[in-house]
Design an enzyme around this catalytic site. Structure first.
Site, PDB file in Angstrom:
ATOM      1  CG  ASP A  10       1.438  -3.954  -1.750  1.00  0.00           C
ATOM      2  OD1 ASP A  10       1.437  -3.075  -2.635  1.00  0.00           O
ATOM      3  OD2 ASP A  10       0.777  -3.849  -0.697  1.00  0.00           O
ATOM      4  CD  GLU A  70      -0.527  -2.979  -6.245  1.00  0.00           C
ATOM      5  OE1 GLU A  70      -1.547  -2.302  -6.391  1.00  0.00           O
ATOM      6  OE2 GLU A  70      -0.331  -3.708  -5.251  1.00  0.00           O
ATOM      7  CG  ASP A 143       0.828  -4.006   3.290  1.00  0.00           C
ATOM      8  OD1 ASP A 143       1.092  -2.953   2.704  1.00  0.00           O
ATOM      9  OD2 ASP A 143       0.253  -4.052   4.399  1.00  0.00           O
TER      10      ASP A 143
END
Length: 161
Positions: A10, A70, A143
């Site tokens: 992330d 992501e 996260d």
């Protein structure tokens, strides 16, 4: 079938969540996860170097077969987006240097893969991460849970293409 390791990421500048998930047949388990944090008192280049070095340690530790990063979505805050995209570039460079294939799921693809709907809310996704990986609690900070969700989705996408 041999084990497959996917490192989910992330991306961010202040925090980069990471999570390595091992797939053994139909079973998933968390290998390692956490969060790389940088602080505003560091120069921008120091922050990028910390992300690079710390994430490189994780790659060396978990030896992933693929990386799932992501995709970013920013509404209006273009200044934040600029810095995060530069951090993401450092992460992409690291994957290239390690000859790692990369999948880039969008946030709604991650929600769909874990919850069955692209409209799932954050706590639903985090709860499914906990369930899929049989964790005692939801990984913190957010996260980290998001990175594990990206890894699970990366494994699903690898076999759907």
């Amino acid at each position: 079938m041999s084990d497959i390791v996917c490192l989910g990421i992330d991306p961010g500048l202040a925090r980069v969540g990471y999570g390595a998930v091992v797939q053994s047949g139909f079973k998933l388990r968390a290998l390692n996860y956490g969060c790389i944090e940088t602080t505003p008192d560091m120069t921008f280049t120091e922050r990028l170097l910390k992300i690079f070095n710390d994430l490189n340690e994780q790659i060396n530790f978990c030896k992933p077969d693929l990386v799932s990063i992501e995709r970013l979505f920013f509404g209006r805050n273009t200044t934040t987006a600029e810095y995060v995209y530069q951090a993401r570039g450092v992460i992409m460079l690291l994957t290239a240097q390690n000859n790692l294939p990369v999948v880039e799921p969008k946030p709604n693809q991650i929600k769909l893969a874990l919850c069955g709907t692209g409209d799932a809310v954050k706590n639903q996704v985090q709860g499914m991460v906990q369930r899929f990986l049989a964790l005692d609690e939801i990984p913190k900070p957010d996260d980290t849970a998001d990175a594990l969700a990206a890894a699970i989705t990366g494994l699903a996408l690898k076999f759907s293409t």
